[in-house]
Design a protein around this motif. Structure first.
Motif, PDB file in Angstrom:
ATOM      1  N   GLY A  50       0.819  -1.208   0.000  1.00  0.00           N
ATOM      2  CA  GLY A  50       0.000   0.000   0.000  1.00  0.00           C
ATOM      3  C   GLY A  50       0.849   1.252   0.000  1.00  0.00           C
ATOM      4  N   ARG A  51       1.925   1.230   0.791  1.00  0.00           N
ATOM      5  CA  ARG A  51       2.816   2.393   0.822  1.00  0.00           C
ATOM      6  C   ARG A  51       3.462   2.612  -0.535  1.00  0.00           C
ATOM      7  NH1 ARG A  51       4.587   0.465   5.978  1.00  0.00           N
ATOM      8  NH2 ARG A  51       6.490  -0.325   4.989  1.00  0.00           N
ATOM      9  N   ARG A  52       3.895   1.517  -1.179  1.00  0.00           N
ATOM     10  CA  ARG A  52       4.525   1.649  -2.489  1.00  0.00           C
ATOM     11  C   ARG A  52       3.551   2.215  -3.511  1.00  0.00           C
ATOM     12  NH1 ARG A  52       7.215  -3.256  -1.139  1.00  0.00           N
ATOM     13  NH2 ARG A  52       5.595  -4.458  -2.202  1.00  0.00           N
ATOM     14  N   ALA A  53       2.276   1.763  -3.431  1.00  0.00           N
ATOM     15  CA  ALA A  53       1.269   2.276  -4.366  1.00  0.00           C
ATOM     16  C   ALA A  53       1.069   3.775  -4.168  1.00  0.00           C
ATOM     17  CB  ALA A  53      -0.051   1.529  -4.178  1.00  0.00           C
ATOM     18  N   GLY A  54       0.999   4.203  -2.897  1.00  0.00           N
ATOM     19  CA  GLY A  54       0.869   5.626  -2.615  1.00  0.00           C
ATOM     20  C   GLY A  54       2.077   6.402  -3.076  1.00  0.00           C
ATOM     21  N   ASN A  55       3.275   5.845  -2.811  1.00  0.00           N
ATOM     22  CA  ASN A  55       4.499   6.498  -3.255  1.00  0.00           C
ATOM     23  C   ASN A  55       4.533   6.622  -4.770  1.00  0.00           C
ATOM     24  OD1 ASN A  55       5.204   6.458  -0.580  1.00  0.00           O
ATOM     25  ND2 ASN A  55       6.686   4.797  -0.763  1.00  0.00           N
ATOM     26  N   SER A  56       4.039   5.568  -5.444  1.00  0.00           N
ATOM     27  CA  SER A  56       4.044   5.576  -6.901  1.00  0.00           C
ATOM     28  C   SER A  56       3.123   6.654  -7.445  1.00  0.00           C
ATOM     29  CB  SER A  56       3.618   4.193  -7.420  1.00  0.00           C
ATOM     30  OG  SER A  56       3.571   4.179  -8.823  1.00  0.00           O
ATOM     31  N   SER A 102      19.095  15.299  -3.386  1.00  0.00           N
ATOM     32  CA  SER A 102      19.962  14.531  -4.271  1.00  0.00           C
ATOM     33  C   SER A 102      19.162  14.022  -5.465  1.00  0.00           C
ATOM     34  CB  SER A 102      20.594  13.352  -3.520  1.00  0.00           C
ATOM     35  OG  SER A 102      19.621  12.359  -3.261  1.00  0.00           O
ATOM     36  N   THR A 103      19.834  13.920  -6.600  1.00  0.00           N
ATOM     37  CA  THR A 103      19.174  13.378  -7.787  1.00  0.00           C
ATOM     38  C   THR A 103      18.725  11.943  -7.545  1.00  0.00           C
ATOM     39  OG1 THR A 103      20.641  14.743  -9.135  1.00  0.00           O
ATOM     40  CG2 THR A 103      19.421  13.029 -10.274  1.00  0.00           C
ATOM     41  N   ARG A 104      19.515  11.192  -6.793  1.00  0.00           N
ATOM     42  CA  ARG A 104      19.176   9.803  -6.490  1.00  0.00           C
ATOM     43  C   ARG A 104      17.869   9.733  -5.708  1.00  0.00           C
ATOM     44  NH1 ARG A 104      21.711   4.785  -5.500  1.00  0.00           N
ATOM     45  NH2 ARG A 104      20.918   3.683  -3.671  1.00  0.00           N
ATOM     46  N   HIS A 105      17.737  10.594  -4.689  1.00  0.00           N
ATOM     47  CA  HIS A 105      16.510  10.549  -3.889  1.00  0.00           C
ATOM     48  C   HIS A 105      15.307  11.005  -4.710  1.00  0.00           C
ATOM     49  CE1 HIS A 105      14.042  10.322  -0.375  1.00  0.00           C
ATOM     50  NE2 HIS A 105      13.746  11.612  -0.398  1.00  0.00           N
ATOM     51  N   LEU A 106      15.482  12.019  -5.522  1.00  0.00           N
ATOM     52  CA  LEU A 106      14.375  12.471  -6.366  1.00  0.00           C
ATOM     53  C   LEU A 106      13.955  11.369  -7.326  1.00  0.00           C
ATOM     54  CD1 LEU A 106      12.451  14.660  -7.357  1.00  0.00           C
ATOM     55  CD2 LEU A 106      14.280  15.541  -8.811  1.00  0.00           C
ATOM     56  N   SER A 107      14.930  10.644  -7.858  1.00  0.00           N
ATOM     57  CA  SER A 107      14.616   9.521  -8.739  1.00  0.00           C
ATOM     58  C   SER A 107      13.826   8.448  -7.993  1.00  0.00           C
ATOM     59  CB  SER A 107      15.896   8.929  -9.312  1.00  0.00           C
ATOM     60  OG  SER A 107      15.627   7.783 -10.091  1.00  0.00           O
ATOM     61  N   PHE A 108      14.222   8.169  -6.742  1.00  0.00           N
ATOM     62  CA  PHE A 108      13.502   7.183  -5.942  1.00  0.00           C
ATOM     63  C   PHE A 108      12.071   7.640  -5.668  1.00  0.00           C
ATOM     64  CE2 PHE A 108      17.077   4.607  -3.675  1.00  0.00           C
ATOM     65  CZ  PHE A 108      17.556   4.227  -4.914  1.00  0.00           C
ATOM     66  N   VAL A 109      11.888   8.948  -5.427  1.00  0.00           N
ATOM     67  CA  VAL A 109      10.539   9.478  -5.187  1.00  0.00           C
ATOM     68  C   VAL A 109       9.675   9.305  -6.426  1.00  0.00           C
ATOM     69  CG1 VAL A 109       9.226  11.613  -4.831  1.00  0.00           C
ATOM     70  CG2 VAL A 109      11.191  11.099  -3.376  1.00  0.00           C
ATOM     71  N   GLU A 110      10.231   9.655  -7.594  1.00  0.00           N
ATOM     72  CA  GLU A 110       9.443   9.594  -8.824  1.00  0.00           C
ATOM     73  C   GLU A 110       9.091   8.165  -9.219  1.00  0.00           C
ATOM     74  OE1 GLU A 110      10.804  13.708 -11.105  1.00  0.00           O
ATOM     75  OE2 GLU A 110      11.293  11.753 -11.991  1.00  0.00           O
ATOM     76  N   THR A 111       9.929   7.215  -8.875  1.00  0.00           N
ATOM     77  CA  THR A 111       9.661   5.819  -9.223  1.00  0.00           C
ATOM     78  C   THR A 111       8.897   5.082  -8.136  1.00  0.00           C
ATOM     79  OG1 THR A 111      11.835   5.178  -8.367  1.00  0.00           O
ATOM     80  CG2 THR A 111      11.668   5.659 -10.730  1.00  0.00           C
ATOM     81  N   GLY A 112       8.598   5.748  -7.022  1.00  0.00           N
ATOM     82  CA  GLY A 112       7.826   5.122  -5.955  1.00  0.00           C
ATOM     83  C   GLY A 112       8.647   4.322  -4.979  1.00  0.00           C
ATOM     84  N   ARG A 113       9.961   4.362  -5.079  1.00  0.00           N
ATOM     85  CA  ARG A 113      10.811   3.600  -4.158  1.00  0.00           C
ATOM     86  C   ARG A 113      11.012   4.321  -2.838  1.00  0.00           C
ATOM     87  NH1 ARG A 113      16.135   1.878  -7.335  1.00  0.00           N
ATOM     88  NH2 ARG A 113      16.484   0.785  -5.341  1.00  0.00           N
TER      89      ARG A 113
END
Length: 291
Positions: free
Chosen positions: A13-19, A46-57
């Protein structure tokens, strides 16, 4: 249900919300034509963290959602949607203009409108619905069909509909191109489906005056005028648009004041003389949208 199964469902559920919030942020970034690197630098993440946010990770904090929304110039209404998608409560209130908290704003709007008379001025919301207007607006709505003037009256429909102001506009093609361009840019900036529907509607109105594909201004042109036939004379206007500075309320952030000024000396003289003689400009009546 076992503990491990429940934990797995919770993580899912958290991953779906993050996504959801990540995808929304990526869409806004693409809409603004901002690279991931540029946004990360501007928002100091960081670009890495922003990428993780955009991909739902990764789930962004509330502060990060707000910071990214600000740097992407996301409208306040949509910033609230981003917060909800990330699992947080909205932070920007959406009040009514009639609320006690809006007293100062209402007073300011009324002061601007009345102070601009005898020239027309209107207040519109994000959908171009008329919120308020001064006595000079009657000059623009003269002869318009009653159904177009009934609340919630829409200023784009009034301006471009064959039963509205359009038959009296002497440069309809030029004005239509300008208004449709403004609305199209607003659709691109906000991704609002209601505005997209409005654009499709008004774009479909008939227009005998050809719409120029590319605006090529004359050598002395400094703005697109509104050239309006009023009885036995031609009046010419240009307009300015004002908004509230640094609004924290969704409703206030979406209001715009459009004020019309005489584009030539003859128009200004006529309006001043007519107002001095009659106390107002005779024309059609328009009822603001009740707030």
């Amino acid at each position: 249900m076992t503990t491990s199964r429940a934990a797995s469902l919770e993580r899912g559920g958290r991953r779906a919300g993050n996504s959801r919030v990540g995808e929304m942020l990526r869409q806004w970034r693409d809409r603004r034509r901002v690279s991931q690197l540029d946004l990360a630098i501007a928002a100091e993440v960081s670009t890495r963290h922003l990428s993780f946010v955009e991909t739902g990770r990764a789930r962004p904090s509330r502060e990060m959602v707000l910071r990214l929304g600000e740097h992407l110039d996301v409208p306040l209404r949509e910033r609230n949607h981003l917060l909800l998608a990330a699992g947080y409560a909205p932070v920007y209130r959406e009040g009514e203009l009639g609320d006690p908290e809006m007293t100062a704003a209402r007073s300011a709007l009324r002061q601007v409108l009345t102070g601009h008379e005898p020239y027309p001025a209107v207040v519109v919301d994000r959908m171009w619905n008329l919120v308020d207007g001064n006595a000079g607006v009657a000059l623009l709505t003269e002869g318009a069909a009653p159904e177009l003037l009934a609340p919630p009256s829409n200023v784009l429909r009034i301006a471009l509909h064959p039963a509205g102001m359009a038959p009296r506009v002497l440069n309809l093609g030029e004005l239509r191109a300008d208004l449709l361009g403004r609305l199209r840019r607003q659709v691109d900036a906000t991704a609002d489906p209601g505005l997209a529907e409005l654009l499709a509607e008004v774009r479909g109105y008939p227009c005998d005056d050809p719409v120029p594909e590319v605006e090529v201004p004359g050598g002395s042109a400094v703005f697109v005028p509104l050239r309006l036939r009023h009885r036995d004379r031609e009046l010419s206007f240009f307009s300015t648009i004002a908004t509230f500075g640094a609004p924290l309320d969704v409703t206030l952030s979406e209001l715009a004041i459009e004020s019309f000024y005489p584009a030539d000396a003859a128009t200004g003289e006529y309006l001043r003389r007519a107002a001095a003689a009659n106390g107002t400009i005779d024309g059609g009546s328009i009822r603001p949208y009740p707030t």
